[in-house]
Design a protein around this motif. Sequence first.
Motif, PDB file in Angstrom:
ATOM      1  N   PHE A  69       0.970  -1.202   0.051  1.00 29.96           N
ATOM      2  CA  PHE A  69      -0.006  -0.388  -0.110  1.00 29.96           C
ATOM      3  C   PHE A  69       1.066   1.734  -0.246  1.00 29.96           C
ATOM      4  O   PHE A  69       1.350   1.053   0.399  1.00 29.96           O
ATOM      5  CB  PHE A  69      -1.458   0.274   1.546  1.00 29.96           C
ATOM      6  CG  PHE A  69      -0.608  -0.408   2.605  1.00 29.96           C
ATOM      7  CD1 PHE A  69      -0.396   0.819   3.644  1.00 29.96           C
ATOM      8  CD2 PHE A  69      -0.134  -1.568   3.250  1.00 29.96           C
ATOM      9  CE1 PHE A  69      -0.034   0.276   4.868  1.00 29.96           C
ATOM     10  CE2 PHE A  69       0.089  -1.440   4.558  1.00 29.96           C
ATOM     11  CZ  PHE A  69       0.057  -0.605   5.242  1.00 29.96           C
ATOM     12  N   ILE A  70       0.086   1.917  -0.767  1.00 30.31           N
ATOM     13  CA  ILE A  70       1.192   3.489  -1.034  1.00 30.31           C
ATOM     14  C   ILE A  70       0.274   4.992   0.607  1.00 30.31           C
ATOM     15  O   ILE A  70      -0.725   4.328  -0.180  1.00 30.31           O
ATOM     16  CB  ILE A  70       0.838   3.859  -2.289  1.00 30.31           C
ATOM     17  CG1 ILE A  70       1.077   3.052  -3.093  1.00 30.31           C
ATOM     18  CG2 ILE A  70       1.924   4.870  -2.692  1.00 30.31           C
ATOM     19  CD1 ILE A  70       2.515   2.824  -3.578  1.00 30.31           C
ATOM     20  N   THR A  71       1.542   5.303   0.963  1.00 28.19           N
ATOM     21  CA  THR A  71       0.757   6.243   1.930  1.00 28.19           C
ATOM     22  C   THR A  71       1.832   7.194   1.628  1.00 28.19           C
ATOM     23  O   THR A  71       2.430   6.939   0.774  1.00 28.19           O
ATOM     24  CB  THR A  71       1.066   5.583   3.065  1.00 28.19           C
ATOM     25  OG1 THR A  71       2.419   5.513   3.219  1.00 28.19           O
ATOM     26  CG2 THR A  71       0.307   5.200   3.666  1.00 28.19           C
ATOM     27  N   GLU A  72       1.434   8.666   2.063  1.00 24.21           N
ATOM     28  CA  GLU A  72       2.306   9.689   2.390  1.00 24.21           C
ATOM     29  C   GLU A  72       3.093   9.834   2.728  1.00 24.21           C
ATOM     30  O   GLU A  72       3.784   8.877   3.403  1.00 24.21           O
ATOM     31  CB  GLU A  72       0.980  11.047   2.774  1.00 24.21           C
ATOM     32  CG  GLU A  72       1.912  11.863   3.393  1.00 24.21           C
ATOM     33  CD  GLU A  72       0.947  13.158   4.434  1.00 24.21           C
ATOM     34  OE1 GLU A  72       1.464  13.724   4.118  1.00 24.21           O
ATOM     35  OE2 GLU A  72       0.025  12.495   4.679  1.00 24.21           O
ATOM     36  N   VAL A  73       5.023  10.564   2.241  1.00 22.31           N
ATOM     37  CA  VAL A  73       6.258  10.145   3.223  1.00 22.31           C
ATOM     38  C   VAL A  73       6.472  11.480   3.581  1.00 22.31           C
ATOM     39  O   VAL A  73       5.765  12.883   3.001  1.00 22.31           O
ATOM     40  CB  VAL A  73       6.464  10.045   1.792  1.00 22.31           C
ATOM     41  CG1 VAL A  73       7.480  11.089   1.268  1.00 22.31           C
ATOM     42  CG2 VAL A  73       7.932  10.007   2.634  1.00 22.31           C
ATOM     43  N   CYS A  74       6.608  11.278   4.735  1.00 25.25           N
ATOM     44  CA  CYS A  74       6.925  12.925   5.953  1.00 25.25           C
ATOM     45  C   CYS A  74       8.676  13.019   5.215  1.00 25.25           C
ATOM     46  O   CYS A  74       9.913  12.132   5.965  1.00 25.25           O
ATOM     47  CB  CYS A  74       6.282  12.602   7.148  1.00 25.25           C
ATOM     48  SG  CYS A  74       4.734  12.961   7.228  1.00 25.25           S
ATOM     49  N   THR A  75       9.040  14.143   5.286  1.00 24.52           N
ATOM     50  CA  THR A  75      10.203  14.530   4.687  1.00 24.52           C
ATOM     51  C   THR A  75      11.658  14.495   5.515  1.00 24.52           C
ATOM     52  O   THR A  75      12.705  14.748   5.384  1.00 24.52           O
ATOM     53  CB  THR A  75      10.068  15.862   4.083  1.00 24.52           C
ATOM     54  OG1 THR A  75       9.785  16.957   5.569  1.00 24.52           O
ATOM     55  CG2 THR A  75       9.785  16.208   2.871  1.00 24.52           C
ATOM     56  N   SER A  76      11.104  14.262   7.249  1.00 23.60           N
ATOM     57  CA  SER A  76      12.152  14.482   8.062  1.00 23.60           C
ATOM     58  C   SER A  76      12.119  13.214   9.108  1.00 23.60           C
ATOM     59  O   SER A  76      12.226  13.058  10.666  1.00 23.60           O
ATOM     60  CB  SER A  76      11.631  16.029   9.094  1.00 23.60           C
ATOM     61  OG  SER A  76      11.594  17.017   8.127  1.00 23.60           O
ATOM     62  N   GLY A  77      11.141  11.897   8.342  1.00 24.15           N
ATOM     63  CA  GLY A  77      11.513  10.719   9.507  1.00 24.15           C
ATOM     64  C   GLY A  77      10.221  11.442  10.388  1.00 24.15           C
ATOM     65  O   GLY A  77       9.414  11.742  10.796  1.00 24.15           O
ATOM     66  N   ASN A  78      10.308  10.137  11.720  1.00 23.97           N
ATOM     67  CA  ASN A  78       9.566  10.083  12.972  1.00 23.97           C
ATOM     68  C   ASN A  78      10.249  11.288  13.524  1.00 23.97           C
ATOM     69  O   ASN A  78      11.025  11.924  14.104  1.00 23.97           O
ATOM     70  CB  ASN A  78       9.096   9.070  13.503  1.00 23.97           C
ATOM     71  CG  ASN A  78      11.116   7.972  13.924  1.00 23.97           C
ATOM     72  OD1 ASN A  78      11.385   8.830  14.546  1.00 23.97           O
ATOM     73  ND2 ASN A  78      11.362   6.711  13.393  1.00 23.97           N
TER      74      ASN A  78
END
Length: 301
Positions: free
Chosen positions: A105-114
């Motif tokens: 499944f494809i989800t949004e990615v956040c630029t700065s990790g967790n």
Amino acid sequence: MMPSVNSDTSDKDAEPFVEIDPTGRYGRYSELLGCGAVKKVYRAFDQEEGIEVAWNQVKLRNFTDDPAMIDRLYSEVRLLRTLTSKNIISFYNVWRDEDRNTLNFITEVCTSGNLREYRKKHRHVSMKALKKWSKQILKGLNHLHTHEPCVIHRDLNCSNVFVNGNIGQVKIGDLGLAAIVGKSHSAHSILGTPEFMAPELYDEDYTEMVDIYSFGMCVLEMVTLEIPYSECDNVAKIYKKVSAGIRPQAISKINDPEARAFIERCLAQPRARPSAAELLKDPFFDGIDDDENDECLCVHN
């Protein structure tokens, strides 16, 4: 296969995809963004929108003897489709690859990790910034808890919250342990991360208020840069302290009485714990603007 626009006949500079989804829209790179007990998350690209995304992949052969786990994975995916908060990771597509025996499944990615790694990297952050992050997590929780039916995350911790650092935006992710709860508003299984688990989770009879407790532990970690109960060297000792209502030593390191009082509210007994909606109105957030994009929370080493 989706047609692409080539500005050059040579692809020698292009980063190769190691896998492409059935529609040809999404391409997966080899770079691993994260790895959990159930799934691996890879960097990927949406060729239609021209944006980077996260490709979540679960090898189903690992669960051939555990159909309940496969059902839970499908539940996560179905659940993600129904959530529309800007403080919860967006969901784009899902498919099962029969040949590779994977669920993707494809989800949004956040630029700065967790948030855990981000907070460690940026050690000098104002209380105002921490409050902005906390408020956004609460907004995401409020969306889950007021969803019909109610959704309990059950594994909220700083490694499951993701950051777009350029705009100071945080989003709740990793809903793999979420339970969709009906009108009874209680759930009956033990899952989660011990340091962040509310005492009633161990009793297997709990409500969405377990997420408020975990949220309090997230705020504690953000403020102190210390994982709760790091003084304990095994899970049994953590369980003993949590069950006895003994707070993590990190709380004693908080110099800000307002922050300490706010965290204690979140860690109260279940019936005394405020809801996410109530906490959003707490004086702790006075002066913190609702629009997290009104000011760039640029933090520097």
